[in-house]
Scaffold this motif. Sequence first.
Motif, mmCIF file in Angstrom:
data_model
loop_
_atom_site.group_PDB
_atom_site.id
_atom_site.type_symbol
_atom_site.label_atom_id
_atom_site.label_comp_id
_atom_site.label_asym_id
_atom_site.label_seq_id
_atom_site.Cartn_x
_atom_site.Cartn_y
_atom_site.Cartn_z
ATOM 1 N N ARG B 32 40.299 1.763 64.953
ATOM 2 C CA ARG B 32 40.536 0.368 64.579
ATOM 3 C C ARG B 32 39.336 -0.190 63.830
ATOM 4 O O ARG B 32 38.202 -0.069 64.292
ATOM 5 C CB ARG B 32 40.769 -0.465 65.826
ATOM 6 N N ALA B 33 39.590 -0.790 62.698
ATOM 7 C CA ALA B 33 38.513 -1.450 61.964
ATOM 8 C C ALA B 33 38.294 -2.827 62.570
ATOM 9 O O ALA B 33 39.225 -3.467 63.038
ATOM 10 C CB ALA B 33 38.885 -1.584 60.492
ATOM 11 N N GLY B 34 37.046 -3.271 62.547
ATOM 12 C CA GLY B 34 36.720 -4.565 63.137
ATOM 13 C C GLY B 34 36.957 -5.688 62.156
ATOM 14 O O GLY B 34 37.591 -5.521 61.118
ATOM 15 N N SER B 35 36.438 -6.836 62.495
ATOM 16 C CA SER B 35 36.627 -7.993 61.623
ATOM 17 C C SER B 35 35.808 -7.829 60.355
ATOM 18 O O SER B 35 34.927 -6.976 60.272
ATOM 19 C CB SER B 35 36.154 -9.250 62.345
ATOM 20 N N ARG B 37 33.713 -9.811 59.455
ATOM 21 C CA ARG B 37 32.356 -10.291 59.739
ATOM 22 C C ARG B 37 31.565 -9.139 60.356
ATOM 23 O O ARG B 37 31.547 -8.957 61.552
ATOM 24 C CB ARG B 37 32.426 -11.477 60.706
ATOM 25 N N ALA B 38 30.979 -8.349 59.537
ATOM 26 C CA ALA B 38 30.240 -7.194 60.030
ATOM 27 C C ALA B 38 28.835 -7.630 60.407
ATOM 28 O O ALA B 38 28.395 -8.715 60.043
ATOM 29 C CB ALA B 38 30.187 -6.128 58.947
ATOM 30 N N ASN B 39 28.151 -6.739 61.147
ATOM 31 C CA ASN B 39 26.777 -7.087 61.486
ATOM 32 C C ASN B 39 25.837 -6.681 60.356
ATOM 33 O O ASN B 39 24.658 -6.541 60.525
ATOM 34 C CB ASN B 39 26.350 -6.451 62.819
#
Lengths: 369, 82
Positions: B32-35, B37-39
């Motif tokens: 699953r890819a995250g949002s 808004r990456a870190n």
Amino acid sequence: VSLRPTQLALLGVLLLAVSLAGVPFFLHTHAIPALHGVVVDGRGFGVSEASVFLFSEDEMRLVEETTSDEDGDFDFLLGVESGRVLVRPRAESGFLPAWSPANAGRAGRLPFVLRPARTLAVDVRDERGAPVPQAEVRVYEVRSEPAVVALARTDAEGHAVLLAPERAHVAAFAPTGPHLARWRFDADIASEGARLELVLPPARTVSGIVRGASGPLAGIVLVSWEEGLAEGWNGFTRSDEEGRFELPCSAAPTLVRALDPAGAHLPARLRVAERGDELVELTLERGTPLVVQTTRGGLPLESLVWSWSPQAEAWSWGVRSSASGRATVPVAKRFSIRAEPLDPAFAPLDAWDVAYEVGTLRLEAPKTP
Amino acid sequence: VRTSPRRRQGWILAFVSGVALGALVWRPAPLRAGSARANCSREGALDELERARLVQALIRAESTAVLLEQLAAAPSDSEGRP
């Protein structure tokens, strides 16, 4: 001998497995065919009397040399596992030399389309404006797999004239160690010729050691880049068996990146200050191997794949996927992936800020490129 | 409890068929890819990729520079080497 139905079924499954493995698997040979090819100009006409060289990149030596015939065809007697071919036309032909892709040894027939050569004059100076004699100047052709097409040394006036394509990367290397470089990327060379000036700043050497959890790491690629300078790539090197390295740097602050071409470790980055930081130590964390599969319509799509390490703020060494579209890259607990299909008709594929889970990361290209 | 040879062969057949079928139909589950808004800054990372790609390609081209230097040091047959 009579067989029972279950024995017959087992025999059937065995025969089916052998059939699926395929006859080529059993008859496969490792013989490397002799290379041959053709040299043509942009209109498709054969270029005759071009010197064609076959090199072994594993052994870094010339294996065989031949000449193209009147139709531009050439044949070698040999084949080489990690072969690379250079075509060098006659000086008066007005064409540039051309390289085959790497590992062309098994390609069979190699086509070369020669491009017209333009004239590039390069002046190499130091920061006070004095000419730098004996500096090495290189011209790289700009393509997905660049190659050096012209080399020269500057004369006493710091001047060199080379052949170049219409767009080139140009580099000048300091004549004495540390061999610091300065670059002009994507330089446009006009048809009537062009002139460039490259300024080599004073150089210093940064020495260091690369370690992993289990000790020094060999074969790590270290890249030195002057901070904030777009064309300030100072140079690169590889760590030796004891993990040691020496890198050229300018006097300005420099970023040193460490990349593992073997794909076992995450990249690392270190800032080297202006002076007094000439002995550095880099520690690489072991990455978790992640299989990335790039597909289009469920079918494999060969790509170059990179992983982004947010802690180091650096990309891994790019890995070319196999024919099945799979590539293994090292990742941390959170990571991003970028895959660029070899076929430029397809847009890059990516996944940002992914949390690691066991499994394969599949990136599917849109159906219509 | 003794199993008859016929039943044992039946189990082996079922197991082999199951493994073969599983290998044919198994597909890895996508992560699953995250949002968005990456870190890390996506734009910054892509700028960095431009440089990483270029550096890697030019490092790979180092062998062509070395081989050209070899040729320059030892003139080819076509240039009158005896």
